[in-house]
Structures are given as structure tokens and as C-alpha cells.
Scaffold this active site. Sequence first.
Site, PDB file in Angstrom:
ATOM      1  N   SER A 108      -5.904   3.595   4.783  1.00 18.88           N
ATOM      2  CA  SER A 108      -5.245   2.574   3.523  1.00 18.88           C
ATOM      3  C   SER A 108      -6.708   1.842   2.922  1.00 18.88           C
ATOM      4  O   SER A 108      -6.385   1.073   2.530  1.00 18.88           O
ATOM      5  CB  SER A 108      -4.394   1.741   4.033  1.00 18.88           C
ATOM      6  OG  SER A 108      -3.479   1.218   2.919  1.00 18.88           O
ATOM      7  N   LYS A 131       3.205   6.451   4.997  1.00 16.64           N
ATOM      8  CA  LYS A 131       2.318   5.486   4.510  1.00 16.64           C
ATOM      9  C   LYS A 131       2.863   4.287   4.540  1.00 16.64           C
ATOM     10  O   LYS A 131       3.901   3.891   4.469  1.00 16.64           O
ATOM     11  CB  LYS A 131       2.158   5.565   2.989  1.00 16.64           C
ATOM     12  CG  LYS A 131       0.966   4.631   2.397  1.00 16.64           C
ATOM     13  CD  LYS A 131      -0.222   5.398   2.584  1.00 16.64           C
ATOM     14  CE  LYS A 131      -1.300   4.096   2.735  1.00 16.64           C
ATOM     15  NZ  LYS A 131      -1.321   2.982   3.611  1.00 16.64           N
ATOM     16  N   SER A 175       0.739  -1.073  -0.006  1.00 19.93           N
ATOM     17  CA  SER A 175       0.110   0.008  -0.128  1.00 19.93           C
ATOM     18  C   SER A 175       0.710   1.150   0.162  1.00 19.93           C
ATOM     19  O   SER A 175       0.155   2.430  -0.272  1.00 19.93           O
ATOM     20  CB  SER A 175      -0.981   0.124   1.247  1.00 19.93           C
ATOM     21  OG  SER A 175      -2.041  -0.798   0.906  1.00 19.93           O
ATOM     22  N   LYS A 219       0.041   3.614  -2.790  1.00 16.18           N
ATOM     23  CA  LYS A 219      -0.936   4.736  -2.644  1.00 16.18           C
ATOM     24  C   LYS A 219      -0.236   6.236  -2.642  1.00 16.18           C
ATOM     25  O   LYS A 219      -1.157   7.207  -2.820  1.00 16.18           O
ATOM     26  CB  LYS A 219      -2.047   4.746  -1.560  1.00 16.18           C
ATOM     27  CG  LYS A 219      -2.755   3.348  -1.437  1.00 16.18           C
ATOM     28  CD  LYS A 219      -3.694   3.007  -0.453  1.00 16.18           C
ATOM     29  CE  LYS A 219      -4.705   1.851  -0.503  1.00 16.18           C
ATOM     30  NZ  LYS A 219      -4.033   0.659  -0.196  1.00 16.18           N
TER      31      LYS A 219
END
Length: 446
Positions: free
Chosen positions: A129, A253, A65, A68
Amino acid sequence: MKKRTGYRIGAVLLSVLLFIGLFSPGNMKASAAFEVNAAAAVLIDAETGQVLYEKNSDQQLGVASMSKMMTEYLLLEAVKEGKISLDDTYQVSDYVYTVSQDRSLSNVPLRADETYKIQELYEAMTIYSANAATIAIAEKISGSEAEFVKLMNEKAKELGLEKVKFVNSTGLNNKDLKGNHSTGAEMDENMMSGRDVATLAYRLVNDYPEVLETAGIPKKKFREGTDDEISMENWNWMLPSLVFAYEGMTGLKTGTTDFAGYCFTGTVERNGQKLIAVVMDATSESGEGTYNARFIEMKKLMDYGFTQFEPKEIVAAGSAVKGTETVPVQKGKEKEVNLQAASSLSILVPKASEANYKTKVTLNSSDLNENGELTAPVKKDKVVGFVSVQDDKGQVVPFLKEAGQTNVQTAENVEKANWFVLSMRAVGGGISNGWNWVVDKVTGWF
């Protein structure tokens, strides 16, 4: 009996030798060497892009993720360019609805055919997320996730990322997309090198610093006060008030899949010093991948950055750079023009270091003629090159590609000389050359 005594004496001597060997200066230094338990790790100065630590940073690995961050970049870019607004709405597609109902994935449940604001989808993606919310944003920007993935790969090239493969907007394995993947094979995942992840984070927080206003939110309720309310706790557990709270943590993140392992890109600021760190496939001391491991290894990196380095100004803004103070000008009223640094150049250096750092100016070959001259007229503030820094061993201080670059520019205008001045210079040059010929000839006679 004597034989046993000999063995005992030998064993004692061996133990002493081993003790001395283990605690000799060389081994003490080696045992204190900094090590991060991760498949790859990078630590950089968030303002300049200077690389402070790298481990296996060029190998392409699963990124999960952390992908992202590219979706965030493209969304904020679209907002800046007026192509989309965070107040715009999105109507849930069948694909997004289906993915959103899988609670084994990180998600906020979305209703079929319901309308949501891009702002709340952005918050769900950045804080929690949320995967379906991410796909929704991709569809809003490009019409479909497949078209958005093309945009992701194009932007990666534009940003100078070199070892990147995006197959979806989320970082999930394609098999988790309920048969809706349109790029890559069924078991494919997004992949990047650690250096590319650090570069993406560097560009994201510098081009769109507002991302940290959202990424730094520890907890928030999605659709608060409605039947769809759901608590979102940031997966970055190092934010204030969360379990691994770290002073100064601002973002950014996390990412986890079976393929990528436990990953994290963190941003932090203390006393004006900003760092970005990346760990990919982090493990414990025993080699086990866990949620906790990525935060423990991240703390190591950030502690290392804050405790071992301090800023040092190498070049002041507006000052001449030693060794390349001027550059010659062809056909100008003046035969050369002064150069100066367009901005200050500072680096982080090891504390208590006595190393002497040197500057090197690289001029743009496209601006120079075959004799290494600029051609008049030359305007003030024309960028003609950049400064790099070397230590006293001649090693270039490493920066991310195209980051930390301080430009060198002209300090004044140089107008083109008129025909009379140019003619006199030509005549003067001819006389000078002729006189030098006479001198050389006469000297040869004697």
C-alpha cells in the site's frame, strides 16, 4: 414474613418467565442473527455479483487505501490497451520524493531523481500500500495526480459507481500530501459506499484477474539486493503464512485512516466458490476500531458465505426460459422466433432451502415495435433482453448493478418474407376479419 414469602415467589415466577422469554424460538432466532461490527459491510458472489449480505451499503463513507483498487484498475487497463508497460520506467518527481520520505505513512522510500520500473512501483502499491509509489503511477499514466483523479472519477461513472468522490490517487487525507493536493479541500478524503467498493472490486478481479497474482503475495523485498532493500509484508494479514491466515484468501486491499477507520476488501476462493467481502470502519465487540477487528469481521462474513449458501442452477445455457420461449416477428418468413439463454444462470441459495425460484425475462424495448414484435430480418444470437430471478415471495434476488445478468438471445435466423407472402397474409387477415364480422352480425340476429 408472609409478605417476604410473596415477594420471593413473585421473584421466582418472574425469573422463570424471563428465562422462557429469552429462550423462546423467536428470541433464539433473533440472538442467532448474523451481525457485522462495522459501519458498512457487503458480501457478494465474486463470479455473478449476487449480493448475499448488506449492511448500510448505500452510505458514502471514508474508503482510505481501498481507493488504490481504482488506481490498480486504471493501470492494468492502460497496460491492456498498450498505453503503458510494466517494464516502463518512471523518474521520481519532487512531490513523490517528499511523500515517500514520510515513514509514518505506508511507503517504500524512493530516491530523488532515481528511475524505477512501473512493475516494482505496482508491487509496492498492491502489496505494501505504498502511497508515493501510487502517486508515481498516477503521474506516469496521466502526467499529474490531478489529471489522474479526473480519470478516476470518470471511470467510476463508467463502472456504474454512484456514491463516489475521489480527491487523490492514494486514499490518504489531503493534509498528508505535503501541500501538494490539487483536488478538493485540505482535509478531504476519498469516499465511496460499501456497494460501490464491492462493485469496484468485482470489476477489478473479473476484468483483470491477474491483480490477484500480486495482491496475494504475503511478503516480498522491494529492490532486493540493493542499498534500498526494504521488506514488504502485505497489510492483508489473512493471506497464507500471515497472522490471521484464512483458507483460500487471495486478496485484495486494506485501508486505514483516522477518518475512514479500519477497512478491508477481501477475496477468497474455496472449492470453486469465490466471494468478495467489504468491511468499512470495522470495530471490536466493544466498539473499538483496530487492525484485528477488520480481519475478525471479515472472517465472519466469509464464514457466513461458505457455510450458509450453496449454488443452484436456475437456467441452463442454450435453454428456453419458461414463460418467454418465443417473441413474435413482424414481416418474417416465420411469425415468431425461439429464444434461449445466452449463458447459464446460477445463484447461491440458503442451504436446505425449499424456496422455488422463478425467472422473469425483460425484453429490450428498443428492439421491439409498438406491438411488442421484432422486425425481420432477425439474426441468430441477437440479444433481445435479460433474465432476472425472483424467490417464491416475488422478491428479486439482488445483484450488483449490471452484474449477474444472463442475456436472452434469438435461437435462429428469421429472414424477411417476400412481398407475395406478405400480401397473402394481408389478404388472409382481411378475409379473416371480414368473416369474423359476418359471424358476429349473424349471431346478433338470433
